[in-house]
Write a protein that holds these residues in place. Structure first.
Motif, PDB file in Angstrom:
ATOM      1  N   THR A 189      59.763  14.677 -10.076  1.00  7.00           N
ATOM      2  CA  THR A 189      58.594  14.388  -9.242  1.00  7.00           C
ATOM      3  C   THR A 189      57.920  13.118  -9.712  1.00  7.00           C
ATOM      4  N   GLY A 190      56.996  12.630  -8.870  1.00  3.32           N
ATOM      5  CA  GLY A 190      56.318  11.393  -9.204  1.00  3.32           C
ATOM      6  C   GLY A 190      55.515  11.483 -10.487  1.00  3.32           C
ATOM      7  N   ALA A 191      54.918  12.640 -10.735  1.00  2.00           N
ATOM      8  CA  ALA A 191      54.129  12.795 -11.955  1.00  2.00           C
ATOM      9  C   ALA A 191      54.994  12.661 -13.189  1.00  2.00           C
ATOM     10  N   ARG A 234      57.653  10.816 -13.346  1.00  2.00           N
ATOM     11  CA  ARG A 234      58.158   9.456 -13.403  1.00  2.00           C
ATOM     12  C   ARG A 234      57.060   8.474 -13.830  1.00  2.00           C
ATOM     13  N   SER A 235      55.855   8.968 -13.917  1.00  5.36           N
ATOM     14  CA  SER A 235      54.731   8.067 -14.198  1.00  5.36           C
ATOM     15  C   SER A 235      54.882   7.427 -15.573  1.00  5.36           C
ATOM     16  N   LYS A 236      54.340   6.206 -15.690  1.00  2.00           N
ATOM     17  CA  LYS A 236      54.462   5.451 -16.929  1.00  2.00           C
ATOM     18  C   LYS A 236      53.769   6.143 -18.106  1.00  2.00           C
ATOM     19  N   PRO A 237      52.555   6.748 -17.934  1.00  4.27           N
ATOM     20  CA  PRO A 237      51.935   7.415 -19.090  1.00  4.27           C
ATOM     21  C   PRO A 237      52.792   8.545 -19.649  1.00  4.27           C
ATOM     22  N   PHE A 238      53.415   9.296 -18.765  1.00  2.00           N
ATOM     23  CA  PHE A 238      54.238  10.407 -19.222  1.00  2.00           C
ATOM     24  C   PHE A 238      55.470   9.914 -19.986  1.00  2.00           C
ATOM     25  N   ASP A 251      55.882   6.909 -21.373  1.00  2.00           N
ATOM     26  CA  ASP A 251      55.471   6.266 -22.630  1.00  2.00           C
ATOM     27  C   ASP A 251      55.123   7.297 -23.703  1.00  2.00           C
ATOM     28  N   THR A 296      49.875  17.433 -17.670  1.00  2.00           N
ATOM     29  CA  THR A 296      49.906  16.360 -16.676  1.00  2.00           C
ATOM     30  C   THR A 296      48.819  16.609 -15.648  1.00  2.00           C
ATOM     31  N   ASN A 297      48.824  15.778 -14.590  1.00  2.00           N
ATOM     32  CA  ASN A 297      47.815  15.983 -13.550  1.00  2.00           C
ATOM     33  C   ASN A 297      48.207  17.068 -12.558  1.00  2.00           C
ATOM     34  N   THR A 298      49.262  17.830 -12.867  1.00  2.00           N
ATOM     35  CA  THR A 298      49.652  18.966 -12.028  1.00  2.00           C
ATOM     36  C   THR A 298      48.944  20.212 -12.507  1.00  2.00           C
TER      37      THR A 298
END
Length: 486
Positions: free
Chosen positions: A102-104, A106-110, A112, A131-133
Protein backbone atom coordinates in the motif's frame (compact mmCIF):
# COMPACT_ATOMS: atom_id res chain seq x y z
CA UNK A 1 -17.25 26.25 66.96
CA UNK A 2 -15.42 22.94 67.14
CA UNK A 3 -15.87 20.80 64.07
CA UNK A 4 -16.98 17.27 64.78
CA UNK A 5 -15.09 14.80 62.55
CA UNK A 6 -17.09 12.35 60.52
CA UNK A 7 -17.54 9.06 62.35
CA UNK A 8 -16.94 5.96 60.25
CA UNK A 9 -18.89 3.01 61.51
CA UNK A 10 -17.52 -0.53 61.46
CA UNK A 11 -20.05 -1.38 58.74
CA UNK A 12 -18.77 1.45 56.54
CA UNK A 13 -15.12 0.57 57.13
CA UNK A 14 -15.68 -3.10 56.38
CA UNK A 15 -17.83 -2.34 53.32
CA UNK A 16 -15.35 0.19 51.88
CA UNK A 17 -12.39 -2.14 52.48
CA UNK A 18 -14.19 -4.92 50.59
CA UNK A 19 -14.95 -2.56 47.72
CA UNK A 20 -11.36 -1.33 47.52
CA UNK A 21 -10.05 -4.90 47.44
CA UNK A 22 -12.61 -5.82 44.78
CA UNK A 23 -11.78 -2.78 42.61
CA UNK A 24 -8.05 -3.40 42.89
CA UNK A 25 -8.52 -7.06 41.97
CA UNK A 26 -10.74 -6.18 39.00
CA UNK A 27 -8.33 -3.49 37.80
CA UNK A 28 -5.32 -5.77 37.97
CA UNK A 29 -7.18 -8.61 36.25
CA UNK A 30 -8.41 -6.28 33.49
CA UNK A 31 -4.90 -4.97 32.85
CA UNK A 32 -3.60 -8.52 32.88
CA UNK A 33 -6.21 -9.72 30.38
CA UNK A 34 -5.56 -6.76 28.06
CA UNK A 35 -1.81 -7.27 28.18
CA UNK A 36 -2.17 -11.02 27.63
CA UNK A 37 -4.53 -10.52 24.70
CA UNK A 38 -2.14 -8.06 23.02
CA UNK A 39 0.85 -10.32 23.60
CA UNK A 40 -0.98 -13.27 22.11
CA UNK A 41 -1.88 -11.29 19.00
CA UNK A 42 1.71 -10.05 18.66
CA UNK A 43 3.18 -13.51 19.22
CA UNK A 44 0.91 -15.18 16.69
CA UNK A 45 1.72 -12.60 14.01
CA UNK A 46 5.44 -12.67 14.90
CA UNK A 47 5.60 -16.46 14.50
CA UNK A 48 3.91 -16.17 11.10
CA UNK A 49 6.32 -13.46 9.94
CA UNK A 50 9.33 -15.39 11.25
CA UNK A 51 8.35 -18.43 9.20
CA UNK A 52 7.86 -16.25 6.14
CA UNK A 53 11.29 -14.63 6.63
CA UNK A 54 12.96 -18.05 6.72
CA UNK A 55 11.38 -19.02 3.39
CA UNK A 56 12.38 -15.70 1.76
CA UNK A 57 15.93 -16.05 3.11
CA UNK A 58 16.25 -19.51 1.58
CA UNK A 59 15.10 -18.15 -1.79
CA UNK A 60 17.65 -15.32 -1.60
CA UNK A 61 20.48 -17.73 -0.76
CA UNK A 62 20.02 -19.84 -3.90
CA UNK A 63 23.17 -19.36 -6.01
CA UNK A 64 22.30 -21.36 -9.12
CA UNK A 65 19.37 -19.25 -10.28
CA UNK A 66 17.81 -15.83 -10.03
CA UNK A 67 15.51 -15.73 -6.96
CA UNK A 68 13.24 -13.11 -8.51
CA UNK A 69 10.73 -15.55 -10.08
CA UNK A 70 10.47 -17.60 -6.92
CA UNK A 71 10.07 -14.41 -4.84
CA UNK A 72 7.35 -13.23 -7.20
CA UNK A 73 5.47 -16.52 -6.81
CA UNK A 74 5.87 -16.37 -3.04
CA UNK A 75 4.68 -12.74 -3.05
CA UNK A 76 1.30 -13.87 -4.36
CA UNK A 77 0.95 -16.29 -1.47
CA UNK A 78 2.06 -13.66 1.09
CA UNK A 79 -0.33 -11.05 -0.29
CA UNK A 80 -3.27 -13.25 0.63
CA UNK A 81 -2.03 -13.15 4.23
CA UNK A 82 -1.31 -9.39 4.03
CA UNK A 83 2.42 -9.95 4.47
CA UNK A 84 4.95 -7.73 2.65
CA UNK A 85 8.72 -7.53 2.67
CA UNK A 86 11.64 -5.33 1.69
CA UNK A 87 15.26 -6.37 1.02
CA UNK A 88 18.11 -3.84 1.36
CA UNK A 89 21.74 -4.19 0.46
CA UNK A 90 24.46 -3.00 2.76
CA UNK A 91 24.34 0.46 1.14
CA UNK A 92 20.65 0.81 1.96
CA UNK A 93 19.45 0.40 -1.56
CA UNK A 94 16.23 -1.59 -2.11
CA UNK A 95 16.96 -4.88 -3.85
CA UNK A 96 13.49 -6.39 -3.76
CA UNK A 97 10.18 -4.69 -3.05
CA UNK A 98 6.67 -6.10 -2.89
CA UNK A 99 4.82 -4.28 -5.72
CA UNK A 100 1.48 -4.86 -4.03
CA UNK A 101 2.36 -2.81 -0.92
CA UNK A 102 0.00 0.00 0.00
CA UNK A 103 0.95 3.63 -0.32
CA UNK A 104 1.60 3.97 3.39
CA UNK A 105 4.17 1.17 3.22
CA UNK A 106 5.83 2.79 0.20
CA UNK A 107 6.16 6.15 1.92
CA UNK A 108 9.65 7.57 2.37
CA UNK A 109 9.43 7.91 6.21
CA UNK A 110 8.56 4.25 6.57
CA UNK A 111 11.29 3.08 4.17
CA UNK A 112 13.88 5.39 5.76
CA UNK A 113 12.94 4.06 9.17
CA UNK A 114 13.69 0.50 8.07
CA UNK A 115 16.84 1.60 6.24
CA UNK A 116 18.16 3.15 9.45
CA UNK A 117 17.97 -0.23 11.20
CA UNK A 118 20.03 -2.27 8.73
CA UNK A 119 23.29 -1.85 10.69
CA UNK A 120 21.64 -3.00 13.95
CA UNK A 121 19.58 -5.84 12.51
CA UNK A 122 19.43 -9.02 14.56
CA UNK A 123 18.21 -12.39 13.38
CA UNK A 124 14.43 -12.78 13.81
CA UNK A 125 14.15 -9.55 15.82
CA UNK A 126 10.60 -8.24 15.97
CA UNK A 127 9.36 -4.71 16.66
CA UNK A 128 6.25 -2.63 16.14
CA UNK A 129 5.95 0.35 13.80
CA UNK A 130 3.00 2.73 13.97
CA UNK A 131 1.93 4.17 10.65
CA UNK A 132 -0.91 6.49 9.71
CA UNK A 133 -3.18 3.45 9.31
CA UNK A 134 -5.54 2.12 11.98
CA UNK A 135 -3.47 -0.99 12.57
CA UNK A 136 0.18 -0.99 13.69
CA UNK A 137 2.78 -3.04 11.79
CA UNK A 138 4.66 -6.00 13.19
CA UNK A 139 8.15 -6.13 11.62
CA UNK A 140 10.58 -9.07 11.73
CA UNK A 141 14.17 -8.41 10.59
CA UNK A 142 16.68 -10.96 9.35
CA UNK A 143 20.22 -10.47 7.94
CA UNK A 144 20.97 -12.62 4.87
CA UNK A 145 24.66 -13.39 4.19
CA UNK A 146 25.14 -15.38 0.94
CA UNK A 147 28.43 -17.18 0.21
CA UNK A 148 28.79 -15.55 -3.23
CA UNK A 149 29.95 -12.08 -4.06
CA UNK A 150 26.43 -10.67 -3.98
CA UNK A 151 27.06 -9.05 -0.64
CA UNK A 152 25.04 -8.97 2.55
CA UNK A 153 21.31 -8.33 2.37
CA UNK A 154 18.88 -7.21 5.03
CA UNK A 155 15.36 -8.59 5.01
CA UNK A 156 12.36 -6.91 6.68
CA UNK A 157 9.06 -8.81 6.69
CA UNK A 158 6.02 -6.93 8.02
CA UNK A 159 2.31 -7.21 8.29
CA UNK A 160 -0.48 -5.14 9.89
CA UNK A 161 -2.35 -6.47 12.88
CA UNK A 162 -5.63 -6.92 11.05
CA UNK A 163 -8.54 -5.51 13.00
CA UNK A 164 -6.37 -5.04 16.09
CA UNK A 165 -8.07 -1.85 17.15
CA UNK A 166 -11.52 -3.31 16.48
CA UNK A 167 -10.60 -6.48 18.33
CA UNK A 168 -9.34 -4.51 21.34
CA UNK A 169 -12.51 -2.39 21.36
CA UNK A 170 -14.65 -5.53 21.31
CA UNK A 171 -12.53 -7.14 24.00
CA UNK A 172 -12.62 -4.04 26.21
CA UNK A 173 -16.40 -3.81 25.74
CA UNK A 174 -16.81 -7.40 26.91
CA UNK A 175 -14.39 -6.77 29.73
CA UNK A 176 -16.39 -3.74 30.89
CA UNK A 177 -19.57 -5.80 30.96
CA UNK A 178 -17.80 -8.44 33.00
CA UNK A 179 -16.38 -5.82 35.36
CA UNK A 180 -19.83 -4.30 35.85
CA UNK A 181 -21.35 -7.69 36.72
CA UNK A 182 -18.49 -8.65 39.03
CA UNK A 183 -18.54 -5.23 40.68
CA UNK A 184 -22.27 -5.50 41.30
CA UNK A 185 -21.79 -8.93 42.87
CA UNK A 186 -18.83 -7.63 44.93
CA UNK A 187 -20.91 -4.71 46.23
CA UNK A 188 -23.79 -7.04 47.09
CA UNK A 189 -21.59 -9.62 48.85
CA UNK A 190 -19.62 -6.90 50.68
CA UNK A 191 -22.83 -5.28 51.86
CA UNK A 192 -24.22 -8.60 53.12
CA UNK A 193 -21.00 -9.58 54.90
CA UNK A 194 -20.53 -6.12 56.44
CA UNK A 195 -24.17 -5.98 57.50
CA UNK A 196 -23.90 -9.41 59.10
CA UNK A 197 -20.74 -8.39 60.97
CA UNK A 198 -22.27 -5.12 62.14
CA UNK A 199 -25.44 -6.94 63.16
CA UNK A 200 -23.38 -9.41 65.21
CA UNK A 201 -21.67 -6.58 67.11
CA UNK A 202 -24.89 -4.79 68.10
CA UNK A 203 -25.80 -7.30 70.86
CA UNK A 204 -22.27 -6.92 72.24
CA UNK A 205 -22.64 -3.13 72.38
CA UNK A 206 -26.04 -3.43 74.02
CA UNK A 207 -24.75 -5.95 76.57
CA UNK A 208 -21.71 -3.78 77.31
CA UNK A 209 -23.96 -0.81 78.04
CA UNK A 210 -26.07 -2.95 80.36
CA UNK A 211 -22.95 -4.14 82.18
CA UNK A 212 -21.78 -0.52 82.49
CA UNK A 213 -25.19 0.33 83.98
CA UNK A 214 -24.69 -2.34 86.64
CA UNK A 215 -26.82 -5.17 85.18
CA UNK A 216 -24.23 -7.92 85.66
CA UNK A 217 -26.67 -10.72 84.91
CA UNK A 218 -26.56 -9.78 81.20
CA UNK A 219 -25.33 -12.60 78.92
CA UNK A 220 -24.63 -12.84 75.19
CA UNK A 221 -25.91 -15.70 73.00
CA UNK A 222 -23.01 -17.73 71.59
CA UNK A 223 -24.09 -18.69 68.07
CA UNK A 224 -20.85 -18.12 66.12
CA UNK A 225 -17.65 -20.14 65.85
CA UNK A 226 -15.32 -17.31 64.77
CA UNK A 227 -13.52 -14.64 66.81
CA UNK A 228 -16.84 -12.92 67.57
CA UNK A 229 -18.06 -16.17 69.09
CA UNK A 230 -14.87 -16.33 71.19
CA UNK A 231 -15.45 -12.71 72.20
CA UNK A 232 -19.00 -13.57 73.30
CA UNK A 233 -17.67 -16.45 75.41
CA UNK A 234 -15.04 -14.18 76.99
CA UNK A 235 -17.66 -11.49 77.58
CA UNK A 236 -19.95 -13.96 79.35
CA UNK A 237 -17.04 -15.17 81.48
CA UNK A 238 -16.27 -11.56 82.40
CA UNK A 239 -19.94 -10.93 83.23
CA UNK A 240 -20.00 -14.01 85.48
CA UNK A 241 -16.92 -12.76 87.34
CA UNK A 242 -18.37 -9.26 87.64
CA UNK A 243 -21.67 -10.63 88.91
CA UNK A 244 -19.90 -12.83 91.47
CA UNK A 245 -17.71 -9.93 92.56
CA UNK A 246 -20.72 -7.63 92.81
CA UNK A 247 -22.56 -10.15 94.94
CA UNK A 248 -19.54 -10.58 97.18
CA UNK A 249 -19.21 -6.82 97.54
CA UNK A 250 -22.88 -6.55 98.43
CA UNK A 251 -22.52 -9.36 100.98
CA UNK A 252 -19.39 -7.77 102.36
CA UNK A 253 -21.07 -4.38 102.61
CA UNK A 254 -24.09 -5.90 104.36
CA UNK A 255 -21.86 -7.73 106.82
CA UNK A 256 -19.70 -4.66 107.32
CA UNK A 257 -22.73 -2.60 108.27
CA UNK A 258 -23.94 -5.36 110.54
CA UNK A 259 -20.46 -5.62 112.02
CA UNK A 260 -20.32 -1.89 112.72
CA UNK A 261 -23.70 -2.12 114.41
CA UNK A 262 -22.53 -5.12 116.45
CA UNK A 263 -19.24 -3.47 117.41
CA UNK A 264 -21.06 -0.28 118.35
CA UNK A 265 -23.40 -2.30 120.51
CA UNK A 266 -20.54 -4.30 121.99
CA UNK A 267 -18.64 -1.15 122.85
CA UNK A 268 -21.63 0.79 124.07
CA UNK A 269 -22.93 -1.93 126.42
CA UNK A 270 -19.80 -2.48 128.54
CA UNK A 271 -18.88 1.21 128.51
CA UNK A 272 -22.37 2.16 129.66
CA UNK A 273 -22.21 -0.48 132.39
CA UNK A 274 -18.75 0.65 133.52
CA UNK A 275 -19.77 4.29 133.51
CA UNK A 276 -22.89 3.58 135.60
CA UNK A 277 -20.92 1.59 138.17
CA UNK A 278 -18.21 4.26 138.37
CA UNK A 279 -20.86 6.95 138.91
CA UNK A 280 -22.43 4.86 141.67
CA UNK A 281 -19.05 4.28 143.37
CA UNK A 282 -18.02 7.91 143.01
CA UNK A 283 -21.26 9.19 144.57
CA UNK A 284 -20.97 6.58 147.36
CA UNK A 285 -24.29 5.01 146.40
CA UNK A 286 -22.70 1.62 147.10
CA UNK A 287 -21.56 1.34 150.70
CA UNK A 288 -21.52 -2.38 151.47
CA UNK A 289 -18.11 -4.06 150.96
CA UNK A 290 -19.75 -7.06 149.29
CA UNK A 291 -21.57 -4.89 146.76
CA UNK A 292 -18.41 -2.90 146.09
CA UNK A 293 -16.45 -6.09 145.39
CA UNK A 294 -19.25 -7.32 143.10
CA UNK A 295 -19.26 -4.12 141.04
CA UNK A 296 -15.49 -4.13 140.70
CA UNK A 297 -15.78 -7.64 139.31
CA UNK A 298 -18.31 -6.45 136.75
CA UNK A 299 -15.96 -3.65 135.69
CA UNK A 300 -13.13 -6.16 135.28
CA UNK A 301 -15.31 -8.51 133.22
CA UNK A 302 -16.51 -5.75 130.90
CA UNK A 303 -12.95 -4.49 130.52
CA UNK A 304 -11.78 -7.94 129.43
CA UNK A 305 -14.68 -8.04 127.00
CA UNK A 306 -13.56 -4.77 125.41
CA UNK A 307 -9.94 -5.91 125.25
CA UNK A 308 -10.92 -9.15 123.51
CA UNK A 309 -12.98 -7.29 120.91
CA UNK A 310 -10.21 -4.81 120.18
CA UNK A 311 -7.60 -7.58 119.99
CA UNK A 312 -9.67 -9.49 117.45
CA UNK A 313 -10.02 -6.38 115.31
CA UNK A 314 -6.28 -5.70 115.49
CA UNK A 315 -5.45 -9.33 114.69
CA UNK A 316 -7.69 -9.26 111.65
CA UNK A 317 -6.09 -6.08 110.37
CA UNK A 318 -2.55 -7.39 110.89
CA UNK A 319 -3.25 -10.72 109.20
CA UNK A 320 -4.90 -9.14 106.18
CA UNK A 321 -2.00 -6.72 105.71
CA UNK A 322 0.71 -9.36 106.24
CA UNK A 323 1.99 -7.63 109.36
CA UNK A 324 2.21 -10.70 111.63
CA UNK A 325 5.52 -12.46 112.27
CA UNK A 326 5.47 -16.19 112.97
CA UNK A 327 8.13 -17.56 115.28
CA UNK A 328 7.89 -21.21 114.32
CA UNK A 329 9.11 -23.97 116.60
CA UNK A 330 8.33 -27.66 117.06
CA UNK A 331 6.02 -28.19 120.05
CA UNK A 332 4.47 -31.36 121.51
CA UNK A 333 0.94 -31.31 120.18
CA UNK A 334 -0.64 -32.91 123.24
CA UNK A 335 0.89 -30.29 125.58
CA UNK A 336 -0.56 -27.49 123.45
CA UNK A 337 -4.01 -29.13 123.45
CA UNK A 338 -3.91 -29.58 127.22
CA UNK A 339 -3.15 -25.87 127.68
CA UNK A 340 -6.12 -24.99 125.44
CA UNK A 341 -8.31 -27.36 127.48
CA UNK A 342 -7.34 -25.64 130.72
CA UNK A 343 -8.03 -22.19 129.19
CA UNK A 344 -11.54 -23.21 128.18
CA UNK A 345 -12.37 -25.42 131.14
CA UNK A 346 -14.75 -22.88 132.64
CA UNK A 347 -16.79 -22.57 129.41
CA UNK A 348 -16.89 -26.35 128.98
CA UNK A 349 -18.11 -26.95 132.50
CA UNK A 350 -20.68 -24.15 132.22
CA UNK A 351 -22.37 -26.05 129.36
CA UNK A 352 -21.71 -29.44 130.93
CA UNK A 353 -19.83 -30.70 127.91
CA UNK A 354 -17.03 -33.23 127.72
CA UNK A 355 -13.77 -32.43 125.91
CA UNK A 356 -11.76 -35.50 124.85
CA UNK A 357 -8.16 -35.29 123.63
CA UNK A 358 -6.77 -38.20 121.61
CA UNK A 359 -3.13 -37.53 120.80
CA UNK A 360 0.10 -39.45 121.38
CA UNK A 361 2.66 -37.64 123.57
CA UNK A 362 5.38 -37.90 120.90
CA UNK A 363 3.35 -36.13 118.19
CA UNK A 364 4.83 -32.74 117.28
CA UNK A 365 3.38 -29.67 115.61
CA UNK A 366 5.48 -27.03 113.83
CA UNK A 367 4.37 -23.40 114.03
CA UNK A 368 4.05 -20.25 116.12
CA UNK A 369 3.00 -21.42 119.58
CA UNK A 370 0.84 -18.41 120.42
CA UNK A 371 -0.91 -18.41 117.03
CA UNK A 372 -1.51 -22.18 117.15
CA UNK A 373 -3.03 -21.71 120.58
CA UNK A 374 -5.23 -18.93 119.21
CA UNK A 375 -6.35 -21.19 116.35
CA UNK A 376 -7.35 -24.03 118.69
CA UNK A 377 -9.08 -21.72 121.19
CA UNK A 378 -11.17 -20.08 118.47
CA UNK A 379 -12.12 -23.45 116.95
CA UNK A 380 -13.06 -25.06 120.26
CA UNK A 381 -14.97 -21.95 121.41
CA UNK A 382 -16.92 -22.14 118.15
CA UNK A 383 -17.77 -25.80 118.90
CA UNK A 384 -18.77 -24.94 122.47
CA UNK A 385 -21.01 -22.14 121.24
CA UNK A 386 -23.02 -24.43 118.92
CA UNK A 387 -23.02 -27.59 121.03
CA UNK A 388 -25.73 -27.91 123.69
CA UNK A 389 -24.93 -31.42 124.86
CA UNK A 390 -22.52 -34.22 124.12
CA UNK A 391 -18.78 -33.89 123.61
CA UNK A 392 -16.02 -32.20 121.71
CA UNK A 393 -13.31 -34.53 120.51
CA UNK A 394 -9.80 -33.38 119.50
CA UNK A 395 -7.68 -35.90 117.60
CA UNK A 396 -3.99 -35.33 116.82
CA UNK A 397 -2.30 -37.34 114.05
CA UNK A 398 1.15 -37.22 112.51
CA UNK A 399 2.79 -38.40 109.28
CA UNK A 400 6.24 -37.92 107.80
CA UNK A 401 5.30 -34.65 106.11
CA UNK A 402 2.38 -33.16 108.06
CA UNK A 403 0.48 -32.85 111.32
CA UNK A 404 -3.29 -33.34 111.29
CA UNK A 405 -5.68 -31.97 113.93
CA UNK A 406 -9.38 -32.89 113.95
CA UNK A 407 -11.94 -31.03 116.05
CA UNK A 408 -15.30 -32.86 116.10
CA UNK A 409 -18.40 -31.79 118.01
CA UNK A 410 -21.96 -33.06 118.44
CA UNK A 411 -23.54 -29.67 117.92
CA UNK A 412 -26.22 -28.34 115.57
CA UNK A 413 -24.16 -28.83 112.39
CA UNK A 414 -24.27 -26.67 109.30
CA UNK A 415 -25.96 -26.63 105.92
CA UNK A 416 -23.82 -26.57 102.71
CA UNK A 417 -24.64 -22.88 102.30
CA UNK A 418 -23.40 -22.13 105.80
CA UNK A 419 -20.19 -24.10 105.25
CA UNK A 420 -19.36 -21.82 102.30
CA UNK A 421 -19.87 -18.69 104.39
CA UNK A 422 -18.30 -19.51 107.76
CA UNK A 423 -14.85 -18.34 106.64
CA UNK A 424 -16.16 -14.94 105.59
CA UNK A 425 -15.52 -11.99 107.84
CA UNK A 426 -18.39 -10.83 110.04
CA UNK A 427 -20.49 -13.94 109.24
CA UNK A 428 -22.57 -15.33 112.10
CA UNK A 429 -24.33 -18.65 111.69
CA UNK A 430 -26.78 -17.74 114.47
CA UNK A 431 -27.07 -13.97 114.86
CA UNK A 432 -29.16 -14.06 118.04
CA UNK A 433 -26.84 -16.54 119.76
CA UNK A 434 -23.76 -14.66 118.59
CA UNK A 435 -25.09 -11.41 119.99
CA UNK A 436 -25.84 -12.93 123.36
CA UNK A 437 -22.33 -14.38 123.51
CA UNK A 438 -20.70 -11.16 122.30
CA UNK A 439 -19.35 -12.84 119.17
CA UNK A 440 -18.15 -10.64 116.30
CA UNK A 441 -18.02 -13.19 113.49
CA UNK A 442 -14.24 -12.83 113.12
CA UNK A 443 -13.10 -16.00 114.91
CA UNK A 444 -13.21 -18.54 112.06
CA UNK A 445 -11.97 -16.01 109.52
CA UNK A 446 -8.93 -15.39 111.74
CA UNK A 447 -8.45 -19.17 112.10
CA UNK A 448 -8.40 -19.72 108.33
CA UNK A 449 -5.94 -16.92 107.65
CA UNK A 450 -3.62 -18.02 110.44
CA UNK A 451 -3.64 -21.63 109.16
CA UNK A 452 -2.84 -20.42 105.64
CA UNK A 453 -0.06 -18.21 107.06
CA UNK A 454 1.46 -21.49 108.35
CA UNK A 455 1.22 -22.90 104.74
CA UNK A 456 -1.51 -25.23 106.01
CA UNK A 457 -5.10 -25.97 105.06
CA UNK A 458 -8.38 -26.16 106.95
CA UNK A 459 -11.54 -27.94 105.85
CA UNK A 460 -14.94 -28.54 107.39
CA UNK A 461 -17.43 -31.38 107.14
CA UNK A 462 -20.85 -31.09 108.72
CA UNK A 463 -24.29 -32.66 108.81
CA UNK A 464 -27.22 -30.56 110.13
CA UNK A 465 -28.26 -31.89 113.54
CA UNK A 466 -25.30 -34.28 113.88
CA UNK A 467 -22.33 -31.99 114.40
CA UNK A 468 -19.27 -30.69 112.56
CA UNK A 469 -15.65 -31.72 112.01
CA UNK A 470 -12.84 -29.25 111.34
CA UNK A 471 -9.71 -30.74 109.80
CA UNK A 472 -6.43 -28.80 110.04
CA UNK A 473 -3.34 -29.93 108.11
CA UNK A 474 0.02 -28.29 108.92
CA UNK A 475 3.40 -29.06 107.31
CA UNK A 476 6.20 -30.51 109.45
CA UNK A 477 9.45 -28.71 110.15
CA UNK A 478 11.51 -28.67 106.89
CA UNK A 479 14.62 -30.28 108.39
CA UNK A 480 12.57 -33.09 109.93
CA UNK A 481 10.79 -33.68 106.63
CA UNK A 482 14.12 -33.96 104.77
CA UNK A 483 15.54 -36.38 107.33
CA UNK A 484 12.41 -38.54 107.13
CA UNK A 485 12.64 -38.62 103.34
CA UNK A 486 16.31 -39.62 103.41
Amino acid sequence: MKRIPYRFTLFQRHFISHLIVSLLSLGLLSLGFSYYNKQQADNNRTVELTNASKVIAKLLLREEEDPAPQLQAYRNLLSERQISFLVFDKKGEILYRDPKMTGALRSKPFVDGLRAKIFSVKDNESFTVNTNTDDPLIVVSKPVRPKSQKGDMYLFVFSPLDGYEEMMKSFNRSLLYMIAVVLFLAVLVSWLISRNLSKSIRPLRSATRQIAAGHYSTRLPVNRTDELGDLSVDFNAMAVQLEATSQKLEQYETRRRQFIMDVTHELRTPLTSIRGIIEALKNELVSEPEDTHKYYGIIEKETFRLIRLINELLDMEKIENGMITLNKTSTPLRDLLEIVNESLDVLIEAKRLQLVIECEPEHMVYGDYDRLTQIMINLIKNSIQFTEYGSIRIIGLESEEKTIIEVTDTGRGMTPEEMELIWERFYKADASRAKSNSETGLGLSIVKQLVEAHQGTIEVQSVPGLGSTFLITLPKEPSITKEAAS
